[in-house]
Design a protein around this motif. Structure first.
Motif, short mmCIF file in Angstrom:
data_model
loop_
_atom_site.label_atom_id
_atom_site.label_comp_id
_atom_site.label_asym_id
_atom_site.label_seq_id
_atom_site.Cartn_x
_atom_site.Cartn_y
_atom_site.Cartn_z
N GLU A 101 18.36 23.28 -20.17
CA GLU A 101 17.15 22.52 -19.84
C GLU A 101 17.20 21.94 -18.43
OE1 GLU A 101 14.99 20.46 -23.52
OE2 GLU A 101 17.09 19.89 -23.39
N GLY A 102 18.38 21.97 -17.81
CA GLY A 102 18.49 21.48 -16.45
C GLY A 102 18.99 20.06 -16.34
N PHE A 103 19.63 19.54 -17.39
CA PHE A 103 20.16 18.18 -17.36
C PHE A 103 21.68 18.22 -17.21
CE2 PHE A 103 16.30 17.54 -20.13
CZ PHE A 103 15.54 16.97 -19.12
N ILE A 104 22.20 17.54 -16.18
CA ILE A 104 23.64 17.46 -15.91
C ILE A 104 24.11 16.07 -16.34
CG2 ILE A 104 25.42 17.46 -14.13
CD1 ILE A 104 22.24 19.43 -13.60
N CYS A 105 24.98 16.02 -17.32
CA CYS A 105 25.38 14.75 -17.93
C CYS A 105 26.80 14.35 -17.53
CB CYS A 105 25.29 14.85 -19.46
SG CYS A 105 23.61 15.14 -20.06
N THR A 106 27.01 13.05 -17.41
CA THR A 106 28.31 12.48 -17.08
C THR A 106 28.83 11.71 -18.29
OG1 THR A 106 27.79 12.29 -14.72
CG2 THR A 106 29.54 10.87 -15.58
N TRP A 107 30.04 12.06 -18.73
CA TRP A 107 30.70 11.39 -19.85
C TRP A 107 31.88 10.61 -19.29
CZ3 TRP A 107 28.89 12.38 -24.93
CH2 TRP A 107 27.93 13.39 -25.02
N SER B 182 18.62 1.64 -12.56
CA SER B 182 18.59 3.06 -12.90
C SER B 182 17.16 3.53 -13.05
CB SER B 182 19.35 3.30 -14.21
OG SER B 182 18.72 2.62 -15.26
N PRO B 183 16.89 4.81 -12.72
CA PRO B 183 15.52 5.34 -12.79
C PRO B 183 15.01 5.31 -14.21
CG PRO B 183 16.98 6.80 -11.56
CD PRO B 183 17.84 5.78 -12.20
N SER B 184 13.73 5.16 -14.33
CA SER B 184 13.12 5.20 -15.66
C SER B 184 12.95 6.62 -16.12
CB SER B 184 11.75 4.51 -15.62
OG SER B 184 10.90 5.18 -14.70
N GLY B 185 12.68 6.79 -17.39
CA GLY B 185 12.45 8.13 -17.94
C GLY B 185 13.70 8.91 -18.18
N THR B 186 14.84 8.23 -18.37
CA THR B 186 16.08 8.96 -18.63
C THR B 186 15.99 9.66 -19.96
OG1 THR B 186 17.05 7.00 -19.63
CG2 THR B 186 17.48 7.38 -17.29
N HIS C 138 22.08 6.98 -17.48
CA HIS C 138 21.53 6.67 -16.18
C HIS C 138 22.23 7.42 -15.05
CE1 HIS C 138 24.77 3.82 -17.09
NE2 HIS C 138 25.06 3.92 -15.82
N SER C 139 23.35 8.07 -15.36
CA SER C 139 24.06 8.87 -14.36
C SER C 139 23.76 10.36 -14.55
CB SER C 139 25.57 8.63 -14.46
OG SER C 139 25.88 7.30 -14.10
N GLU C 140 22.65 10.65 -15.15
CA GLU C 140 22.29 12.04 -15.42
C GLU C 140 21.54 12.63 -14.22
OE1 GLU C 140 20.56 13.61 -19.36
OE2 GLU C 140 18.84 13.19 -18.09
N TYR C 141 21.93 13.83 -13.84
CA TYR C 141 21.28 14.53 -12.74
C TYR C 141 20.37 15.62 -13.30
CZ TYR C 141 24.21 12.22 -9.29
OH TYR C 141 24.81 11.27 -8.50
N SER C 142 19.26 15.84 -12.61
CA SER C 142 18.32 16.87 -13.01
C SER C 142 17.36 17.08 -11.85
CB SER C 142 17.54 16.44 -14.27
OG SER C 142 16.69 15.35 -13.98
#
Length: 587
Positions: A558-564, A581-585, A29-33
């Motif tokens: 693919e344009g997905f920025i992930c937080t670990w 959190s936004p849907s469609g993660t 849910h903390s993924e940026y794109s």
């Protein structure tokens, strides 16, 4: 069937992994794109890149993130492990036509809650200075592409300067700019300032000061990335010709070189104390190079394809010393010193330099660095004292254990024994590695200061000294000295002397003959590191790896920025935030 099952497991995307310090967990849910979260068609596009800045707005949430996807550039509030990403509200969004963003960098010195300076490099060679908070475009450099027509591969502000920045191109050239100066309306003419083995530096012949200030021609082929040392005094460059070259930035002197096992070098990073450099590239290896000794001290084998990014993790670099006078603070204090570099880099360097000296005091040190590649894998590596100081007895007994089967210490606690980790050196048990052949790894004249060997006439020597003094002064003052009128661009010079001016001394050594030399030791001549962890974390090739205080940030094409989230940090997110959190993660 077993083989098929094993293959399926190998292709599974991991959402968590364990190291000696605990469990790292992907926060989907903390993924940026891009706001629509549709995977980007990455064919033919430039790598996705990410830049961070803290605007010090006193709210406790001053982090900002910038990333490019295709022709688009986004600027968001970065909430990290604290809250879910709100992709519907970018602070700034830009879509470019005719060219694509390739890289970017914030000026941390001037960043405030009201204004930030962001440099953006483009595929057609231009560099733009923008303010995504004010949503302004300040200046465009190399607008007519008279300086360089090739893709910008790396752009960075010069450490300690509010106005100087350095730009590298796939042409193999670098340019030093000043934001306060304009670019000329005609292609510049150059005057040779200094040259050495496989590099040359030119100034611009111009009646008035203009950009760029200096033109560097380095190696052969594209200059893929460069990085400044923590103190800002040295510059490490990696090129498509497979060479790492380290320069004294102010005096324009070559400090040392290294050659990849084969193929080009694509990425480079300095350790927090500036004593080691890690590179990665087309040989699928990570290579650790000692800045002090100018030699390769280890290679890491774990990736199955090209290595695209290497980065040190200052937050898990650990140092222990028995002398209480040297360091009496807690592990948290030490981590604070080296977290995220920035304005504490000099303090960090001073502390670490004392600890990593090869004197008689018992010292235990472990550097952590990571790498990501086109094989979609994240690898973490531990560089321990038995690799750094192979001829010295260890300060205490070491046991090498499989970290995945070991019991992890409580989250947030410092490891009792930083040397005991999952780093697999090719030596049995806890025995000290047998001495390796070092004849090819000792400091040698080939990588000594090139400037001291090359004969530079008095005029050029004076020019170098003048520039060195100026550049140091300019990092403190916003205005150039009137006496200095060296501004230049790399363009297509039509004069008959252009070939001579742009001539770079070619490396006459046959690349095949460098294998087995100090430039490129054989695999069996240096310790071979195995990764602490090696996990497939994306569907597309990975292009970003950044270590922050409470998380690790990765991004794929693919344009997905992930937080670990780091161990113990995932609990900072409330259930309410997760519910919102936004849907469609995308997992």
């Amino acid at each position: 069937m077993a083989a098929e099952g094993g293959g399926k497991e190998m292709n599974e995307i991991k959402s968590q992994f364990t190291t000696r310090e605990g469990l790292y967990k992907l926060l989907s849910h903390s993924e940026y794109s891009r706001p629509n979260r549709v995977p980007f068609n990455s064919q033919g596009s430039n790598p996705v890149k990410v830049s961070f800045v803290n605007v010090n707005d006193q709210s406790g949430n001053g982090d900002r993130i910038c990333f490019n996807v295709g022709r688009e550039l986004y600027f968001y509030i970065y909430k990290g492990v604290r809250k879910a990403a709100d992709l519907s509200k970018p602070i700034d969004k830009r879509i470019y036509k005719g060219t694509q963003p390739t890289c970017h960098d914030f000026n941390h010195l001037t960043a405030t809650a009201e204004s930030v300076s962001l440099l953006v490099g483009f595929s057609a060679g231009q560099v733009q200075l923008i303010d995504p908070i004010k949503k302004e475009t300040s200046k465009l450099f190399n607008e007519e592409r008279l300086i360089d027509k090739s893709r910008v591969t790396s752009v960075k502000w010069v450490p300690g300067s509010e106005s100087l920045f350095l730009v590298a191109h796939s042409s193999g050239n670098m340019y030093l700019y000043n934001v306060e100066h304009t670019c000329g309306t005609t292609a510049p003419h150059y005057q040779l300032l200094k040259q050495g083995e496989s590099f040359a530096v030119h100034t611009c012949k111009s009646k008035s000061t203009r950009n760029p200030l200096l033109k560097w021609t380095v190696g052969e082929g594209a200059l893929n990335e460069f990085g400044f040392s923590p103190d800002g005094k040295f510059l490490a460059c990696v090129s498509q010709d497979g060479f790492l070259r380290v320069f004294n930035f102010d005096s324009v002197e070559l400090h040392g070189t290294m050659k990849s096992y084969f193929g080009g070098l694509l990425c480079v990073c300095w350790s927090p104390d500036g004593k080691y450099i890690v590179t990665g590239g087309e040989d699928d290896l990570v290579t650790v190079w000692s800045f002090v000794d100018c030699r390769v001290i280890a290679r890491g084998q774990g990736h199955k394809s090209w290595v695209s990014v290497v980065a040190f993790d200052p937050n898990t670099t650990s140092v222990e010393e028995t002398d209480p006078m040297e360091f009496s603070g807690s592990d948290e204090d030490f981590q604070e010193l080296i977290s995220f570099g920035r304005d504490r880099a000099n303090s960090t360097q001073s502390r670490l330099s004392k600890r990593n000296s090869t004197d008689s005091r018992p010292v235990s040190v472990t550097y952590r660095f990571g790498s990501v590649g086109q094989d979609t894998q994240l690898c973490l590596w531990d560089l321990t004292e038995d690799i750094l100081f192979p001829h010295q007895p260890l300060s205490r007994t070491r046991t090498h254990t499989n970290v995945m089967n070991a019991t992890s210490p409580p989250a947030g606690s410092a490891p009792a024994n930083p040397g005991s980790n999952g780093n697999s050196i090719t030596t049995p048990g806890n025995a000290i590695p047998p001495p390796l052949p070092r004849s090819n790894s000792l400091p040698h004249s080939a990588v000594s200061n090139t400037g001291s060997k090359s004969s530079v006439d008095s005029a050029n020597a004076s020019g170098v000294s003048k520039f060195a003094t100026l550049s140091i002064h300019d990092r403190k003052e916003r205005h150039h000295d009137k006496d200095h009128k060296r501004n230049h661009s790399m363009g297509h010079i039509s004069s008959k002397s252009s070939d001579k001016l742009n001539l770079v001394t070619k490396n006459k050594t046959d690349p095949a003959k460098t294998l087995g030399t100090a430039l490129c030791p054989r695999m069996e001549d240096v310790p071979l590191l195995e990764p602490l962890i090696c996990k497939k974390i994306a569907h597309e090739r990975l292009t970003v790896l950044i270590f922050l205080e409470d998380c690790i940030v990765t991004a794929c094409q693919e344009g997905f920025i992930c937080t670990w989230a780091r161990p113990g940090k995932v609990g900072l997110i409330s259930s309410q935030n997760q519910a919102n959190s936004p849907s469609g993660t995308v997992v």
